[in-house]
Design a protein around this motif. Structure first.
Motif, PDB file in Angstrom:
ATOM      1  N   PRO A   1       0.991 -17.130  -4.965  1.00 54.10           N
ATOM      2  CA  PRO A   1      -0.331 -16.606  -4.590  1.00 54.10           C
ATOM      3  C   PRO A   1      -0.392 -16.167  -3.119  1.00 54.10           C
ATOM      4  N   GLU A   2       0.275 -16.897  -2.234  1.00 49.36           N
ATOM      5  CA  GLU A   2       0.302 -16.511  -0.813  1.00 49.36           C
ATOM      6  C   GLU A   2       1.054 -15.200  -0.615  1.00 49.36           C
ATOM      7  N   ILE A   3       2.130 -14.993  -1.378  1.00 50.91           N
ATOM      8  CA  ILE A   3       2.899 -13.746  -1.277  1.00 50.91           C
ATOM      9  C   ILE A   3       2.030 -12.562  -1.670  1.00 50.91           C
ATOM     10  N   LEU A   4       1.298 -12.684  -2.775  1.00 53.04           N
ATOM     11  CA  LEU A   4       0.453 -11.580  -3.231  1.00 53.04           C
ATOM     12  C   LEU A   4      -0.684 -11.309  -2.245  1.00 53.04           C
ATOM     13  N   ALA A   5      -1.323 -12.351  -1.753  1.00 52.69           N
ATOM     14  CA  ALA A   5      -2.407 -12.177  -0.777  1.00 52.69           C
ATOM     15  C   ALA A   5      -1.879 -11.532   0.507  1.00 52.69           C
ATOM     16  N   ARG A   6      -0.706 -11.958   0.954  1.00 51.91           N
ATOM     17  CA  ARG A   6      -0.088 -11.366   2.156  1.00 51.91           C
ATOM     18  C   ARG A   6       0.199  -9.884   1.919  1.00 51.91           C
ATOM     19  N   PHE A   7       0.731  -9.555   0.740  1.00 48.24           N
ATOM     20  CA  PHE A   7       1.047  -8.167   0.437  1.00 48.24           C
ATOM     21  C   PHE A   7      -0.207  -7.293   0.519  1.00 48.24           C
ATOM     22  N   ILE A   8      -1.281  -7.716  -0.112  1.00 49.63           N
ATOM     23  CA  ILE A   8      -2.526  -6.935  -0.103  1.00 49.63           C
ATOM     24  C   ILE A   8      -3.033  -6.759   1.327  1.00 49.63           C
ATOM     25  N   ASP A   9      -3.055  -7.845   2.093  1.00 44.60           N
ATOM     26  CA  ASP A   9      -3.567  -7.774   3.462  1.00 44.60           C
ATOM     27  C   ASP A   9      -2.706  -6.862   4.337  1.00 44.60           C
ATOM     28  N   GLU A  10      -1.401  -7.041   4.302  1.00 44.74           N
ATOM     29  CA  GLU A  10      -0.540  -6.241   5.181  1.00 44.74           C
ATOM     30  C   GLU A  10      -0.451  -4.785   4.750  1.00 44.74           C
TER      31      GLU A  10
ATOM     32  N   VAL B   1      -9.421 -10.488   0.094  1.00 46.72           N
ATOM     33  CA  VAL B   1      -8.957 -11.341  -0.997  1.00 46.72           C
ATOM     34  C   VAL B   1      -9.931 -12.498  -1.110  1.00 46.72           C
ATOM     35  N   GLU B   2     -10.524 -12.642  -2.266  1.00 46.87           N
ATOM     36  CA  GLU B   2     -11.503 -13.705  -2.469  1.00 46.87           C
ATOM     37  C   GLU B   2     -10.858 -14.975  -2.989  1.00 46.87           C
ATOM     38  N   ASP B   3      -9.891 -14.815  -3.879  1.00 47.50           N
ATOM     39  CA  ASP B   3      -9.219 -15.979  -4.452  1.00 47.50           C
ATOM     40  C   ASP B   3      -7.849 -15.553  -4.943  1.00 47.50           C
ATOM     41  N   ALA B   4      -6.877 -16.412  -4.797  1.00 48.98           N
ATOM     42  CA  ALA B   4      -5.529 -16.163  -5.306  1.00 48.98           C
ATOM     43  C   ALA B   4      -5.013 -17.483  -5.865  1.00 48.98           C
ATOM     44  N   PHE B   5      -4.576 -17.440  -7.109  1.00 49.13           N
ATOM     45  CA  PHE B   5      -4.102 -18.666  -7.745  1.00 49.13           C
ATOM     46  C   PHE B   5      -3.076 -18.304  -8.808  1.00 49.13           C
TER      47      PHE B   5
ATOM     48  N   LEU C   1      -5.369 -12.622  -8.593  1.00 46.87           N
ATOM     49  CA  LEU C   1      -6.039 -12.458  -7.310  1.00 46.87           C
ATOM     50  C   LEU C   1      -7.326 -11.687  -7.553  1.00 46.87           C
ATOM     51  N   THR C   2      -8.419 -12.137  -6.983  1.00 43.70           N
ATOM     52  CA  THR C   2      -9.672 -11.384  -7.035  1.00 43.70           C
ATOM     53  C   THR C   2      -9.912 -10.786  -5.660  1.00 43.70           C
ATOM     54  N   TRP C   3     -10.478  -9.587  -5.637  1.00 42.40           N
ATOM     55  CA  TRP C   3     -10.633  -8.870  -4.378  1.00 42.40           C
ATOM     56  C   TRP C   3     -11.894  -8.007  -4.382  1.00 42.40           C
ATOM     57  N   THR C   4     -12.297  -7.634  -3.182  1.00 44.16           N
ATOM     58  CA  THR C   4     -13.346  -6.640  -2.977  1.00 44.16           C
ATOM     59  C   THR C   4     -12.814  -5.642  -1.967  1.00 44.16           C
ATOM     60  N   ALA C   5     -12.911  -4.373  -2.305  1.00 46.57           N
ATOM     61  CA  ALA C   5     -12.516  -3.309  -1.383  1.00 46.57           C
ATOM     62  C   ALA C   5     -13.754  -2.533  -0.985  1.00 46.57           C
ATOM     63  N   SER C   6     -13.779  -2.104   0.262  1.00 41.01           N
ATOM     64  CA  SER C   6     -14.900  -1.284   0.726  1.00 41.01           C
ATOM     65  C   SER C   6     -14.376  -0.225   1.676  1.00 41.01           C
TER      66      SER C   6
END
Length: 151
Positions: free
Chosen positions: A5-14, A67-71, A79-84
């Motif tokens: 989950p940390e890998i996926l969240a990091r990927f989205i953020d970076e 990223v709202e949640d990653a599990f 992973l749940t997310w909101t984009a704006s």
């Protein structure tokens, strides 16, 4: 070592927020597949995914993903997310509308040995196009054009 989950969240953020173009080659497997609503064929490979990201950034230069949640368990991650962002550039042939959009979505991924091999993204495409005030047929065609140019 980071959890999946940390890998996926990091990927989205970076990838999306930091605009780090090297992260796709670092964290996506060479045969990575990405599936999106309204697009029949997956985007395949890190370079194609980066083209997809670039097309969104061109159309929405201020786009940000939260990223709202990653599990997950094992290879499977959700992973749940909101984009704006604001439609300030051409996006798949749609001229800028200067409209702000907010999209909520879910990404389901498979990660093996620290590399993302597949993501299935789900979001409300109709809501996205309504926020842009794009005719549904034009919006559907623009999604397909975006995916074709990335694949």
């Amino acid at each position: 070592m980071a959890s999946n989950p940390e890998i996926l969240a990091r990927f989205i953020d970076e990838c999306w927020n930091a605009r780090n173009k090297s992260i796709a080659n670092e964290l996506l497997a060479p045969d990575y597949e990405h599936y999106m609503p309204g697009v029949e064929q997956p985007t395949v490979g890190p370079a194609s995914y980066q083209q997809l990201v670039d097309s969104f950034i061109e159309g929405f230069p201020d786009i940000r993903f939260e990223v709202e949640d990653a599990f997950g368990e094992g290879e499977r991650v959700c992973l749940t997310w909101t984009a704006s962002g604001t439609h300030k550039g051409v996006f798949s042939g749609l001229p800028p509308t200067n409209r702000s959009v907010v999209i909520h979505g879910v990404a389901v991924a498979r990660i093996i040995d620290g590399r993302i091999v597949r993501i299935v993204s789900m979001f409300d495409n109709a809501s996205f196009t309504n926020q842009l005030n794009a005719p549904p047929e034009k919006a559907a065609e623009s999604w397909k054009a975006t995916a074709r140019s990335a694949g």
